[in-house]
Structures are given as structure tokens and as C-alpha cells.
Write a protein that holds these residues in place. Structure first.
Motif, PDB file in Angstrom:
ATOM      1  N   VAL A   1       3.102   1.401   1.696  1.00 13.36           N
ATOM      2  CA  VAL A   1       3.111   0.734   3.005  1.00 13.36           C
ATOM      3  C   VAL A   1       4.082  -0.445   2.981  1.00 13.36           C
ATOM      4  CG1 VAL A   1       1.742  -0.572   4.674  1.00 13.36           C
ATOM      5  CG2 VAL A   1       0.775   1.467   3.569  1.00 13.36           C
ATOM      6  N   ARG A   2       4.008  -1.269   1.966  1.00 19.34           N
ATOM      7  CA  ARG A   2       4.877  -2.448   1.877  1.00 19.34           C
ATOM      8  C   ARG A   2       6.345  -2.064   1.796  1.00 19.34           C
ATOM      9  NH1 ARG A   2       1.338  -6.680  -1.835  1.00 19.34           N
ATOM     10  NH2 ARG A   2      -0.317  -6.895  -0.269  1.00 19.34           N
ATOM     11  N   GLU A   3       6.650  -0.986   1.097  1.00 21.00           N
ATOM     12  CA  GLU A   3       8.034  -0.552   0.961  1.00 21.00           C
ATOM     13  C   GLU A   3       8.557   0.151   2.202  1.00 21.00           C
ATOM     14  OE1 GLU A   3       8.053   1.698  -2.692  1.00 21.00           O
ATOM     15  OE2 GLU A   3       7.974  -0.131  -3.929  1.00 21.00           O
ATOM     16  N   SER A   4       7.673   0.481   3.137  1.00 23.37           N
ATOM     17  CA  SER A   4       8.087   1.186   4.355  1.00 23.37           C
ATOM     18  C   SER A   4       8.937   0.323   5.275  1.00 23.37           C
ATOM     19  CB  SER A   4       6.863   1.680   5.134  1.00 23.37           C
ATOM     20  OG  SER A   4       6.210   0.595   5.806  1.00 23.37           O
ATOM     21  N   GLY A   5       8.756  -0.999   5.186  1.00 23.21           N
ATOM     22  CA  GLY A   5       9.477  -1.905   6.079  1.00 23.21           C
ATOM     23  C   GLY A   5       8.810  -2.086   7.434  1.00 23.21           C
ATOM     24  N   LEU A   6       7.713  -1.385   7.677  1.00 18.97           N
ATOM     25  CA  LEU A   6       6.996  -1.539   8.949  1.00 18.97           C
ATOM     26  C   LEU A   6       6.079  -2.749   8.872  1.00 18.97           C
ATOM     27  CD1 LEU A   6       6.000   2.175   9.641  1.00 18.97           C
ATOM     28  CD2 LEU A   6       7.840   0.859  10.704  1.00 18.97           C
ATOM     29  N   PRO A   7       5.799  -3.380  10.016  1.00 17.73           N
ATOM     30  CA  PRO A   7       4.839  -4.482  10.017  1.00 17.73           C
ATOM     31  C   PRO A   7       3.492  -3.975   9.509  1.00 17.73           C
ATOM     32  CG  PRO A   7       6.006  -4.385  12.115  1.00 17.73           C
ATOM     33  CD  PRO A   7       6.363  -3.142  11.353  1.00 17.73           C
ATOM     34  N   HIS A   8       2.839  -4.764   8.659  1.00 16.55           N
ATOM     35  CA  HIS A   8       1.591  -4.325   8.060  1.00 16.55           C
ATOM     36  C   HIS A   8       0.777  -5.517   7.572  1.00 16.55           C
ATOM     37  CE1 HIS A   8       4.316  -4.929   4.699  1.00 16.55           C
ATOM     38  NE2 HIS A   8       3.231  -5.293   4.037  1.00 16.55           N
ATOM     39  N   GLU A   9      -0.477  -5.257   7.293  1.00 20.58           N
ATOM     40  CA  GLU A   9      -1.351  -6.230   6.644  1.00 20.58           C
ATOM     41  C   GLU A   9      -2.441  -5.452   5.917  1.00 20.58           C
ATOM     42  OE1 GLU A   9      -2.859  -8.648   9.830  1.00 20.58           O
ATOM     43  OE2 GLU A   9      -4.344  -7.170  10.407  1.00 20.58           O
ATOM     44  N   THR A  10      -2.914  -6.020   4.835  1.00 19.89           N
ATOM     45  CA  THR A  10      -3.991  -5.404   4.077  1.00 19.89           C
ATOM     46  C   THR A  10      -5.135  -6.399   3.996  1.00 19.89           C
ATOM     47  OG1 THR A  10      -2.438  -4.097   2.784  1.00 19.89           O
ATOM     48  CG2 THR A  10      -4.628  -4.402   1.840  1.00 19.89           C
ATOM     49  N   ASN A  11      -6.349  -5.918   4.264  1.00 15.65           N
ATOM     50  CA  ASN A  11      -7.523  -6.763   4.111  1.00 15.65           C
ATOM     51  C   ASN A  11      -8.507  -6.057   3.183  1.00 15.65           C
ATOM     52  OD1 ASN A  11      -9.242  -5.033   5.797  1.00 15.65           O
ATOM     53  ND2 ASN A  11      -8.088  -5.846   7.532  1.00 15.65           N
TER      54      ASN A  11
END
Length: 99
Positions: free
Chosen positions: A29-39
Motif C-alpha cells: 500500500v505504501r509503495e503504491s503512491g496512493l493516499p493511505h493510512e493504517t490504524n
């Protein structure tokens, strides 16, 4: 669209830990370049349908590479024409609370 998803690999580690498998999925997910967050419960990712679903599939694939079975929980907020909602939705709530 915003997708909240959670992957549950079958534990391969004798301790029952799934940390490494989940970390591999979050790395995708982080390498995708899309906005994201992990909780603590989900990873949220924002983008267009095809790009978000491609990232979710890739995350499932990296977990499936180390786990014979993977559970996927996915919730989507599909609202065409709106970008930046990953943060904007939270900002609207904070404004309503007066913070």
C-alpha cells in the motif's frame, strides 16, 4: 473512492504472530503512491476503483505467498468526483466538534 481493508493470514509463526505478513501487505500500500493510512484495525486507501482494487489484490497476493489461507474484509465509500476525502471527512467531523 476510499477502501478500508483488513487482511487476516493464517499464522505460520509458531507464536501465532502475523506481523510480518501484514507488514508486507502494508508495504504494498505504501509503495503504491496512493493516499493511505493504517490504524490498529484497517488500512485505508484512496483512489480510482481500478487502482485501489489492484493494490488490494497485490496486498492479498503478498500475504498469500506466505499463508495458505487469507481472510479479507473490505468496505468501500464510492463517491465519484470527490478526492482528498481520506482527510477531508475527518476534518469535517473535527469542525463540527469545534476542535
Amino acid at each position: 473512492m476510499i477502501v478500508a481493508f483488513s487482511l487476516s493470514p493464517v499464522a505460520q509463526d509458531p507464536s501465532g504472530s502475523v506481523t510480518e505478513a501484514v507488514a508486507a501487505a502494508v508495504r504494498v500500500v505504501r509503495e503504491s503512491g496512493l493516499p493511505h493510512e493504517t490504524n490498529a484495525m484497517f488500512t485505508n486507501i484512496e483512489g480510482e476503483w481500478d487502482e485501489v482494487m489492484a493494490v488490494v489484490k497485490q496486498a492479498v497476493d503478498v500475504v498469500a505467498a506466505v499463508s495458505p489461507r487469507v481472510g479479507l474484509v473490505l468496505k468501500a465509500d464510492i463517491r465519484p468526483g470527490y478526492d482528498g476525502q481520506l482527510t477531508a471527512k475527518v476534518e469535517r467531523i473535527e469542525q463540527a466538534l469545534g476542535d
